[in-house]
Design a protein around this motif. Structure first.
Motif, PDB file in Angstrom:
ATOM      1  N   TYR A 183       0.836  -1.201   0.000  1.00  0.00           N
ATOM      2  CA  TYR A 183       0.000   0.000   0.000  1.00  0.00           C
ATOM      3  C   TYR A 183       0.872   1.252   0.000  1.00  0.00           C
ATOM      4  N   GLN A 184       1.888   1.272   0.849  1.00  0.00           N
ATOM      5  CA  GLN A 184       2.763   2.434   0.930  1.00  0.00           C
ATOM      6  C   GLN A 184       3.437   2.702  -0.415  1.00  0.00           C
ATOM      7  N   GLY A 185       3.915   1.651  -1.063  1.00  0.00           N
ATOM      8  CA  GLY A 185       4.555   1.820  -2.361  1.00  0.00           C
ATOM      9  C   GLY A 185       3.588   2.297  -3.425  1.00  0.00           C
ATOM     10  N   PHE A 186       2.370   1.742  -3.414  1.00  0.00           N
ATOM     11  CA  PHE A 186       1.400   2.138  -4.434  1.00  0.00           C
ATOM     12  C   PHE A 186       0.993   3.597  -4.268  1.00  0.00           C
ATOM     13  N   TRP A 187       0.660   4.000  -3.038  1.00  0.00           N
ATOM     14  CA  TRP A 187       0.190   5.380  -2.845  1.00  0.00           C
ATOM     15  C   TRP A 187       1.302   6.384  -3.115  1.00  0.00           C
ATOM     16  N   LYS A 274     -20.044   5.300  11.139  1.00  0.00           N
ATOM     17  CA  LYS A 274     -19.579   6.658  11.384  1.00  0.00           C
ATOM     18  C   LYS A 274     -19.674   7.566  10.171  1.00  0.00           C
ATOM     19  N   GLY A 275     -20.060   7.026   9.021  1.00  0.00           N
ATOM     20  CA  GLY A 275     -20.111   7.867   7.841  1.00  0.00           C
ATOM     21  C   GLY A 275     -20.953   7.271   6.739  1.00  0.00           C
ATOM     22  N   CYS A 276     -21.019   7.997   5.628  1.00  0.00           N
ATOM     23  CA  CYS A 276     -21.738   7.554   4.428  1.00  0.00           C
ATOM     24  C   CYS A 276     -20.787   7.683   3.241  1.00  0.00           C
ATOM     25  N   ARG A 277     -21.034   6.858   2.221  1.00  0.00           N
ATOM     26  CA  ARG A 277     -20.098   6.817   1.093  1.00  0.00           C
ATOM     27  C   ARG A 277     -20.852   6.827  -0.229  1.00  0.00           C
ATOM     28  N   ILE A 278     -20.293   7.588  -1.195  1.00  0.00           N
ATOM     29  CA  ILE A 278     -20.735   7.545  -2.585  1.00  0.00           C
ATOM     30  C   ILE A 278     -19.499   7.197  -3.409  1.00  0.00           C
ATOM     31  N   ALA A 279     -19.551   6.081  -4.156  1.00  0.00           N
ATOM     32  CA  ALA A 279     -18.324   5.588  -4.784  1.00  0.00           C
ATOM     33  C   ALA A 279     -18.566   4.935  -6.131  1.00  0.00           C
ATOM     34  N   GLU A 280     -17.501   4.937  -6.927  1.00  0.00           N
ATOM     35  CA  GLU A 280     -17.449   4.165  -8.167  1.00  0.00           C
ATOM     36  C   GLU A 280     -16.387   3.085  -7.976  1.00  0.00           C
ATOM     37  N   TYR A 281     -16.669   1.851  -8.465  1.00  0.00           N
ATOM     38  CA  TYR A 281     -15.763   0.731  -8.222  1.00  0.00           C
ATOM     39  C   TYR A 281     -15.310   0.067  -9.529  1.00  0.00           C
ATOM     40  N   ARG A 282     -14.190  -0.653  -9.399  1.00  0.00           N
ATOM     41  CA  ARG A 282     -13.737  -1.569 -10.436  1.00  0.00           C
ATOM     42  C   ARG A 282     -12.930  -2.665  -9.730  1.00  0.00           C
ATOM     43  N   THR A 283     -12.759  -3.784 -10.386  1.00  0.00           N
ATOM     44  CA  THR A 283     -12.024  -4.899  -9.779  1.00  0.00           C
ATOM     45  C   THR A 283     -10.532  -4.588  -9.703  1.00  0.00           C
ATOM     46  N   GLY A 284      -9.870  -5.201  -8.722  1.00  0.00           N
ATOM     47  CA  GLY A 284      -8.428  -5.028  -8.582  1.00  0.00           C
ATOM     48  C   GLY A 284      -7.965  -5.379  -7.184  1.00  0.00           C
ATOM     49  N   GLU A 285      -6.698  -5.761  -7.066  1.00  0.00           N
ATOM     50  CA  GLU A 285      -6.093  -6.110  -5.781  1.00  0.00           C
ATOM     51  C   GLU A 285      -4.736  -5.436  -5.667  1.00  0.00           C
ATOM     52  N   ILE A 286      -4.403  -4.975  -4.475  1.00  0.00           N
ATOM     53  CA  ILE A 286      -3.117  -4.325  -4.270  1.00  0.00           C
ATOM     54  C   ILE A 286      -1.958  -5.264  -4.578  1.00  0.00           C
ATOM     55  N   THR A 287      -2.173  -6.547  -4.438  1.00  0.00           N
ATOM     56  CA  THR A 287      -1.110  -7.527  -4.696  1.00  0.00           C
ATOM     57  C   THR A 287      -0.823  -7.728  -6.178  1.00  0.00           C
ATOM     58  N   THR A 289       0.740  -6.320  -8.597  1.00  0.00           N
ATOM     59  CA  THR A 289       1.686  -5.226  -8.820  1.00  0.00           C
ATOM     60  C   THR A 289       1.889  -4.905 -10.300  1.00  0.00           C
ATOM     61  N   ASP A 290       1.714  -5.894 -11.180  1.00  0.00           N
ATOM     62  CA  ASP A 290       1.872  -5.634 -12.613  1.00  0.00           C
ATOM     63  C   ASP A 290       0.797  -4.692 -13.139  1.00  0.00           C
ATOM     64  N   ASP A 291      -0.311  -4.547 -12.389  1.00  0.00           N
ATOM     65  CA  ASP A 291      -1.421  -3.704 -12.822  1.00  0.00           C
ATOM     66  C   ASP A 291      -1.416  -2.334 -12.158  1.00  0.00           C
ATOM     67  N   TRP A 292      -0.384  -2.025 -11.390  1.00  0.00           N
ATOM     68  CA  TRP A 292      -0.381  -0.772 -10.643  1.00  0.00           C
ATOM     69  C   TRP A 292      -0.505   0.460 -11.544  1.00  0.00           C
ATOM     70  N   ASP A 293       0.193   0.470 -12.670  1.00  0.00           N
ATOM     71  CA  ASP A 293       0.094   1.627 -13.575  1.00  0.00           C
ATOM     72  C   ASP A 293      -1.347   1.821 -14.046  1.00  0.00           C
ATOM     73  N   GLU A 294      -2.002   0.722 -14.361  1.00  0.00           N
ATOM     74  CA  GLU A 294      -3.400   0.781 -14.788  1.00  0.00           C
ATOM     75  C   GLU A 294      -4.288   1.291 -13.648  1.00  0.00           C
TER      76      GLU A 294
END
Length: 322
Positions: A183-187, A274-287, A289-294
């Motif tokens: 996570y630290q590397g990706f962000w 504690k809150g409410c969320r409005i979001a758009e999603y797509r599939t993906g996993e932090i692991t 790593t080959d897809d990080w650029d995408e």
């Protein structure tokens, strides 16, 4: 001492104080904008991953100097600046702004603190709950020889357990899991791209070992964010005011305006949370790593879509108005 020993001694300069008004000539016009652009200096003094997003934030008929968020905890931070010795007027303003924004962290910056004002902040820390913290920072400027002046911030007031909390967070960083490191590397990669494209969404430069990246909105209790979760990648607006009724009202108003024109959004009231969320999603996993650029490209594109939809609705203030 021999001549050889003398030659081996380091040559050191003298640290000299600089008149603070020669560095920042005006509190509102010079110091506040400088701090907005250099949040990491204050963040280091506080032990926070500080991101500032709003200057001169309106509170009733007054204007709060700065507002932001500690991205390690997603807690709101407000800051009152005073390029002089503390006085009663600024203490009153600080409490007025705290009452109008309901932050977790309240920071007062001044060139020096009167003992009675330091005691007042200590008293507030002892009397308020653990979700309200008061800090005092003394600001000065120094230089060595003819070098450029450098800011010097000294933490003079903090909650009793703050040092222990910062130390425990640092120790946790030292023993991060492989997923936290990912996570630290990706962000960090994400923030590099955001900054490189001139998108002024955050002043943060270092990714954190967590599954979200907060992007302050400039409004208390509302933030943009990019996340990894059970539904994959998420680009969202998160409503997190301490008053759940305020969150519910804002969520309902935003849903009414965004839902007809943005069918890809998911609307999550998060009842009893504690809150409410409005979001758009797509599939993906932090692991993956080959897809990080995408992933980085998707997060940026999704945030641009979301922010454009908010702009088309008249801006964030109009969006959350009933």
């Amino acid at each position: 001492m021999t001549a050889v020993e003398a030659e081996a001694l380091p040559q050191l300069g003298t640290l000299d104080a600089v008149d603070i008004r020669t560095v920042w000539k005006h509190e509102a016009h010079t110091f506040t904008p400088w701090l907005l652009a250099n949040a990491e200096v204050l963040g280091e003094a506080l032990g926070m991953q500080l991101s500032l997003s709003a200057a001169e934030h309106p509170v009733g008929g007054f204007s709060l100097d700065l507002m932001g968020v500690d991205e390690a905890t997603n807690e709101t931070v407000i800051i009152e600046n005073q390029l002089e010795r503390t006085d009663h007027s600024h203490l009153g303003q600080l409490l007025t702004y705290a009452g109008g924004t309901d932050p977790v962290n309240v920071v007062w910056i001044a060139t020096s603190f009167r003992e009675e004002h330091r005691s007042a902040l200590d008293w507030l820390n002892n009397r308020t709950d653990e979700n309200t913290r008061f800090f005092g920072i003394e600001i000065s400027a120094v230089r060595i020889g003819t070098s450029l002046p450098a800011p010097l911030m000294r933490l003079v007031v903090q909650p009793n357990d703050w040092g222990k909390k910062v130390k425990s967070l640092a120790q946790a960083d030292a023993t991060m899991s492989s997923k936290s490191l990912a996570y630290q590397g990706f962000w960090s990669k994400f923030l590099d791209v955001v900054r490189g494209r001139g998108l002024q969404w955050t002043t943060s430069v270092k990714g954190l070992p967590q599954n979200w990246q907060s992007l302050p909105s400039g409004m208390s209790g509302v933030s943009f964010a990019c996340t990894f979760g059970r539904l994959g990648l998420g680009s969202e607006i998160f409503f997190q005011d301490p008053d759940t009724a305020v969150n519910d009202q804002r969520f309902a108003a935003a849903r009414a305006k965004l839902e007809p024109s943005y069918p890809a959004l998911s609307f999550e009231p998060l009842a009893a949370r504690k809150g409410c969320r409005i979001a758009e999603y797509r599939t993906g996993e932090i692991t993956d790593t080959d897809d990080w650029d995408e992933y980085v490209e998707w997060f940026i594109a999704a945030q641009l879509r979301l922010r454009q939809a908010v702009s088309d609705a008249g801006g964030l203030s109009a969006l959350i108005s009933a």
